[in-house]
Structure formats: structure tokens, C-alpha cells
Design a protein around this motif. Structure first.
Motif, PDB file in Angstrom:
ATOM      1  N   ILE A 136       0.997  -1.084  -0.554  1.00  0.00           N
ATOM      2  CA  ILE A 136      -0.302  -0.265   0.073  1.00  0.00           C
ATOM      3  C   ILE A 136       1.085   1.295  -0.136  1.00  0.00           C
ATOM      4  O   ILE A 136       1.995   1.763   1.023  1.00  0.00           O
ATOM      5  N   LEU A 137       0.742   2.556  -1.256  1.00  0.00           N
ATOM      6  CA  LEU A 137       0.737   3.445  -1.110  1.00  0.00           C
ATOM      7  C   LEU A 137       0.198   4.319   0.085  1.00  0.00           C
ATOM      8  O   LEU A 137      -1.062   4.410  -1.491  1.00  0.00           O
ATOM      9  N   LEU A 138       0.870   5.506   0.418  1.00  0.00           N
ATOM     10  CA  LEU A 138      -0.478   6.155   0.634  1.00  0.00           C
ATOM     11  C   LEU A 138       0.148   7.631   1.055  1.00  0.00           C
ATOM     12  O   LEU A 138       1.612   7.811   0.919  1.00  0.00           O
ATOM     13  N   GLY A 139      -0.882   8.656   0.848  1.00  0.00           N
ATOM     14  CA  GLY A 139       0.249  10.234   0.485  1.00  0.00           C
ATOM     15  C   GLY A 139      -1.114  11.058  -0.552  1.00  0.00           C
ATOM     16  O   GLY A 139      -2.193  10.658  -0.202  1.00  0.00           O
ATOM     17  N   ARG A 140      -0.310  12.218  -0.402  1.00  0.00           N
ATOM     18  CA  ARG A 140      -1.217  12.914  -0.650  1.00  0.00           C
ATOM     19  C   ARG A 140      -2.338  12.900  -2.296  1.00  0.00           C
ATOM     20  O   ARG A 140      -0.939  12.509  -2.793  1.00  0.00           O
ATOM     21  N   LYS A 141      -3.086  13.322  -2.789  1.00  0.00           N
ATOM     22  CA  LYS A 141      -3.489  13.182  -4.261  1.00  0.00           C
ATOM     23  C   LYS A 141      -2.027  13.584  -4.623  1.00  0.00           C
ATOM     24  O   LYS A 141      -1.470  12.988  -6.033  1.00  0.00           O
ATOM     25  N   ASP A 142      -2.069  14.873  -4.938  1.00  0.00           N
ATOM     26  CA  ASP A 142      -1.024  15.669  -5.794  1.00  0.00           C
ATOM     27  C   ASP A 142      -0.153  15.654  -5.547  1.00  0.00           C
ATOM     28  O   ASP A 142       0.912  15.523  -6.872  1.00  0.00           O
ATOM     29  N   ILE A 143       0.895  14.900  -4.321  1.00  0.00           N
ATOM     30  CA  ILE A 143       1.662  14.303  -4.324  1.00  0.00           C
ATOM     31  C   ILE A 143       1.819  12.969  -5.274  1.00  0.00           C
ATOM     32  O   ILE A 143       3.264  13.267  -5.505  1.00  0.00           O
ATOM     33  N   LEU A 144       1.534  11.932  -5.249  1.00  0.00           N
ATOM     34  CA  LEU A 144       1.415  10.935  -5.481  1.00  0.00           C
ATOM     35  C   LEU A 144       1.451  11.897  -7.133  1.00  0.00           C
ATOM     36  O   LEU A 144       1.971  10.298  -7.607  1.00  0.00           O
ATOM     37  N   LEU A 145       0.085  12.455  -7.238  1.00  0.00           N
ATOM     38  CA  LEU A 145       0.234  12.633  -9.460  1.00  0.00           C
ATOM     39  C   LEU A 145       1.797  13.144  -9.669  1.00  0.00           C
ATOM     40  O   LEU A 145       1.667  13.212 -11.255  1.00  0.00           O
ATOM     41  N   THR A 146       2.632  13.784  -9.035  1.00  0.00           N
ATOM     42  CA  THR A 146       3.794  14.061  -9.253  1.00  0.00           C
ATOM     43  C   THR A 146       5.160  13.184  -9.079  1.00  0.00           C
ATOM     44  O   THR A 146       5.794  12.728 -10.218  1.00  0.00           O
ATOM     45  N   LEU A 147       4.583  11.572  -8.834  1.00  0.00           N
ATOM     46  CA  LEU A 147       5.122   9.959  -9.500  1.00  0.00           C
ATOM     47  C   LEU A 147       4.923   9.710 -10.294  1.00  0.00           C
ATOM     48  O   LEU A 147       4.146  10.127 -11.347  1.00  0.00           O
ATOM     49  N   PRO A 148       6.196   8.706 -10.751  1.00  0.00           N
ATOM     50  CA  PRO A 148       5.441   8.234 -12.559  1.00  0.00           C
ATOM     51  C   PRO A 148       4.914   7.394 -12.622  1.00  0.00           C
ATOM     52  O   PRO A 148       4.675   6.533 -11.601  1.00  0.00           O
ATOM     53  N   PRO A 149       3.698   7.180 -13.421  1.00  0.00           N
ATOM     54  CA  PRO A 149       3.321   5.793 -13.783  1.00  0.00           C
ATOM     55  C   PRO A 149       3.455   4.461 -12.799  1.00  0.00           C
ATOM     56  O   PRO A 149       3.039   3.629 -13.114  1.00  0.00           O
ATOM     57  N   ALA A 150       4.860   4.568 -13.647  1.00  0.00           N
ATOM     58  CA  ALA A 150       5.564   3.033 -13.317  1.00  0.00           C
ATOM     59  C   ALA A 150       5.460   2.849 -11.464  1.00  0.00           C
ATOM     60  O   ALA A 150       5.589   1.497 -11.384  1.00  0.00           O
ATOM     61  N   VAL A 151       5.290   4.375 -11.187  1.00  0.00           N
ATOM     62  CA  VAL A 151       4.666   4.006  -8.892  1.00  0.00           C
ATOM     63  C   VAL A 151       3.646   3.827  -8.897  1.00  0.00           C
ATOM     64  O   VAL A 151       3.777   2.451  -8.208  1.00  0.00           O
ATOM     65  N   ILE A 152       2.929   4.283  -9.367  1.00  0.00           N
ATOM     66  CA  ILE A 152       1.824   4.193  -8.720  1.00  0.00           C
ATOM     67  C   ILE A 152       0.278   3.495  -9.437  1.00  0.00           C
ATOM     68  O   ILE A 152      -0.463   2.762  -9.642  1.00  0.00           O
ATOM     69  N   GLY A 153       1.042   2.957 -10.203  1.00  0.00           N
ATOM     70  CA  GLY A 153      -0.132   1.770 -11.397  1.00  0.00           C
ATOM     71  C   GLY A 153      -0.435   2.128 -12.849  1.00  0.00           C
ATOM     72  O   GLY A 153      -1.096   3.904 -12.453  1.00  0.00           O
ATOM     73  N   SER A 154      -0.104   1.297 -13.935  1.00  0.00           N
ATOM     74  CA  SER A 154      -1.085   2.563 -15.034  1.00  0.00           C
ATOM     75  C   SER A 154      -3.283   2.260 -14.576  1.00  0.00           C
ATOM     76  O   SER A 154      -3.835   3.143 -15.732  1.00  0.00           O
ATOM     77  N   ASP A 155      -3.598   1.504 -13.315  1.00  0.00           N
ATOM     78  CA  ASP A 155      -5.373   2.090 -13.421  1.00  0.00           C
ATOM     79  C   ASP A 155      -5.478   3.136 -12.299  1.00  0.00           C
ATOM     80  O   ASP A 155      -5.835   3.053 -11.688  1.00  0.00           O
ATOM     81  N   LYS A 235       3.725  20.047  -9.215  1.00  0.00           N
ATOM     82  CA  LYS A 235       3.474  20.106 -10.451  1.00  0.00           C
ATOM     83  C   LYS A 235       2.754  18.077 -10.978  1.00  0.00           C
ATOM     84  O   LYS A 235       3.781  17.223 -10.727  1.00  0.00           O
ATOM     85  N   MET A 236       2.263  17.303 -11.850  1.00  0.00           N
ATOM     86  CA  MET A 236       1.719  16.269 -12.115  1.00  0.00           C
ATOM     87  C   MET A 236       2.971  15.975 -13.071  1.00  0.00           C
ATOM     88  O   MET A 236       3.009  16.352 -14.061  1.00  0.00           O
ATOM     89  N   LEU A 244      -7.302  11.807 -19.470  1.00  0.00           N
ATOM     90  CA  LEU A 244      -7.790  11.011 -18.839  1.00  0.00           C
ATOM     91  C   LEU A 244      -8.304  10.716 -17.215  1.00  0.00           C
ATOM     92  O   LEU A 244      -9.342  10.751 -16.940  1.00  0.00           O
ATOM     93  N   LEU A 245      -7.607  11.983 -16.456  1.00  0.00           N
ATOM     94  CA  LEU A 245      -7.381  11.702 -15.504  1.00  0.00           C
ATOM     95  C   LEU A 245      -8.705  12.857 -15.841  1.00  0.00           C
ATOM     96  O   LEU A 245      -9.562  13.026 -14.451  1.00  0.00           O
ATOM     97  N   GLU A 246      -9.039  14.412 -16.176  1.00  0.00           N
ATOM     98  CA  GLU A 246      -9.702  15.086 -16.002  1.00  0.00           C
ATOM     99  C   GLU A 246     -11.254  14.324 -16.853  1.00  0.00           C
ATOM    100  O   GLU A 246     -12.754  14.662 -16.301  1.00  0.00           O
ATOM    101  N   GLU A 247     -11.189  13.215 -17.394  1.00  0.00           N
ATOM    102  CA  GLU A 247     -12.366  12.583 -17.002  1.00  0.00           C
ATOM    103  C   GLU A 247     -12.561  11.690 -16.200  1.00  0.00           C
ATOM    104  O   GLU A 247     -14.439  12.277 -15.829  1.00  0.00           O
ATOM    105  N   ALA A 248     -11.691  11.273 -15.425  1.00  0.00           N
ATOM    106  CA  ALA A 248     -11.956  10.928 -14.831  1.00  0.00           C
ATOM    107  C   ALA A 248     -12.409  11.345 -13.280  1.00  0.00           C
ATOM    108  O   ALA A 248     -13.133  11.269 -12.159  1.00  0.00           O
ATOM    109  N   ASN A 249     -12.561  12.285 -13.373  1.00  0.00           N
ATOM    110  CA  ASN A 249     -12.835  13.458 -12.158  1.00  0.00           C
ATOM    111  C   ASN A 249     -14.193  14.295 -12.625  1.00  0.00           C
ATOM    112  O   ASN A 249     -14.943  15.004 -11.178  1.00  0.00           O
ATOM    113  N   VAL A 250     -14.384  14.029 -14.378  1.00  0.00           N
ATOM    114  CA  VAL A 250     -16.184  14.703 -14.490  1.00  0.00           C
ATOM    115  C   VAL A 250     -17.027  13.786 -13.616  1.00  0.00           C
ATOM    116  O   VAL A 250     -17.924  12.811 -13.265  1.00  0.00           O
TER     117      VAL A 250
END
Length: 250
Positions: A136-155, A235-236, A244-250
Motif C-alpha cells: 500500500i502506498l499512502l500520500g496526498r493525491k497531488d503528491i502521488l500524481l507527481t510520481l511516474p506511472p511506473a510507481v503508482i500503476g497504470s490504473d 506538478k503532475m 484521462l484524469l479530467e474525465e475521471a474527475n467529471v
């Protein structure tokens, strides 16, 4: 005398001021130069020449004019300015620099991420065919989004939708050994490992078809931190799919 215009050549940069400004702090080197007639060097144009950093001197001169230290928001050269203030022996400026530098340090932002890996099985020290691993990786959403996709997964987009930027959230990471892989990525990105601990528990599984089975659980918890400058934007990571992020937050 106090209103006399003086032209200074400081390290090749020419400044025009008055003797009253340079006498603002009489005990300083500049004050003594004006009041006591200290030996001075003249340049080819007859200007008083001081062989010091010409660009940084503008902050020294502005302090003499206003008694206030006003620096740009992105100013980084505190050590250089401190050295110049010490050379000119302007004690109030030295104190102002130290106070402002301490204040900037306090305003610096530190963010944290936590990686928890739980290994459960009859032999839980290493992932095996008879053990389960959950990371499990725990953190703020905006901080998690600074990490590369390889870290937090493709989904990650689906799992982070409907979260506010500063809201803490958990992400389950899939793969092995994710805790070590993510730790290496964080280290390469400038994060620091500030703590790492292991806790162990055990019990018996009475659901086993071969009698009571001993179950061991190891929980590894790593805590990482990174300091952001006061004006550094969060920065993301550019490798994420913004649409895809914008669509997910709609």
C-alpha cells in the motif's frame, strides 16, 4: 557633506548614491570610509572602486537606503549576501539576513509518503508460493500524481478520481517486489527514507484442511519525505494522461 552624490564602482557595476546613505551605519566599513577618509581605490573614471560582488551589492545599498531587507521571492544567494554583509560590517543587515533565512526555512514544505508491505503465510519472510504480499502506498493525491506511472500503476486514474488534491489516499500497488522498486524510484526522485520498521504477528488458521496451520504476518513500513521550496509548484508527472484524469474527475 551629507547630500553629496557619490558614484561607486563595485566589481564593475556602477552605483550612484549619497554620502548620507553610506553613512547610515557609521560603524560599518562604508561608514568609516566616508567619515574617516579610509584609503580607497579609484577607477579610470575617478569613481570609488570596491573589489566585491557588484550584482549582490544592490541589496546592500537598498538596505542602507530603507533599513529594510527586500529580496525577490525566488532569492537563493543567502550565503553570498551574508558574506558581503560581513565584509561591509553592517550588523543590522547581518541580523536581517539571518532572520529572513530562518523564516524561509520554516515556510519550506515537507511532504511524506508511506509504503506498507504486508506478507502473510506460513513462511512470510520472503514472497513464496504459500504467502501473500500486499503493498500500500499512502500520500496526498497531488503528491502521488507527481510520481511516474511506473510507481503508482497504470490504473491509478480510476482509483484517484473523486479525491481532492490535498486529500490523503491509499493505493494498492500490484507486482513484486513493489516496496523495493518504489523505494528505488523515490530515491532517484530526491525523496529521503526517514524511517523503516518491521512488525511481526502470528496465529493459527483453523480453516486449514490439515489441522491448525501457523500463519505469520510481517508488516514492513517505510516512510519517505521530500522538502519542497516555498515557491516550488507541485506538478503532475508529465507522463500521466491529463485527459484521462479530467474525465475521471467529471
Amino acid at each position: 557633506m551629507s547630500g553629496t552624490v557619490v558614484t561607486l564602482n563595485v566589481g564593475g557595476v556602477v552605483y550612484t548614491t549619497t554620502t548620507s546613505t553610506l553613512l547610515k551605519f557609521p560603524e560599518s566599513m562604508l561608514g568609516s570610509m566616508m567619515s574617516n577618509g579610509l584609503p580607497s581605490t579609484l577607477d579610470a573614471n575617478g569613481h570609488l572602486f570596491i573589489d566585491r560582488d557588484g550584482l549582490i551589492f544592490r541589496h546592500v545599498l537598498n538596505f542602507l537606503r530603507s533599513s529594510q531587507l527586500c529580496l525577490p521571492s525566488n532569492f537563493k544567494d543567502f550565503d553570498l549576501l551574508s558574506a558581503e554583509a560581513d565584509f561591509y560590517q553592517i550588523s543590522p543587515l547581518i541580523d536581517a539576513i539571518n532572520d529572513l533565512r530562518d523564516n524561509c526555512s520554516v515556510k519550506g514544505r515537507t511532504f511524506y509518503l508511506e509504503i506498507t508491505e504486508v506478507r502473510t503465510g506460513s513462511t512470510a519472510t520472503m514472497p513464496t508460493s504459500n504467502s501473500r504480499v500486499k503493498t500500500i502506498l499512502l500520500g496526498r493525491k497531488d503528491i502521488l500524481l507527481t510520481l511516474p506511472p511506473a510507481v503508482i500503476g497504470s490504473d491509478f486514474i480510476e482509483r484517484l478520481c473523486c479525491k481532492e488534491p490535498e486529500e490523503y489516499t491509499e493505493l494498492e500497488l500490484f507486482g513484486s517486489p513493489m516496496r523495493l522498486r518504489v523505494g528505488e524510484e523515490l530515491h532517484n526522485l530526491g525523496w529521503k527514507l526517514i524511517s523503516s520498521d518491521l512488525s511481526t504477528s502470528s496465529g493459527f488458521d483453523n480453516r486449514s484442511q490439515v489441522g491448525m496451520s501457523l500463519i505469520i504476518e510481517h508488516t514492513y513500513r517505510d516512510r519517505w519525505s521530500r522538502d519542497f521550496d516555498p515557491d516550488e509548484p507541485i506538478k503532475m508527472n508529465p507522463n500521466h494522461n491529463v485527459m484521462l484524469l479530467e474525465e475521471a474527475n467529471v
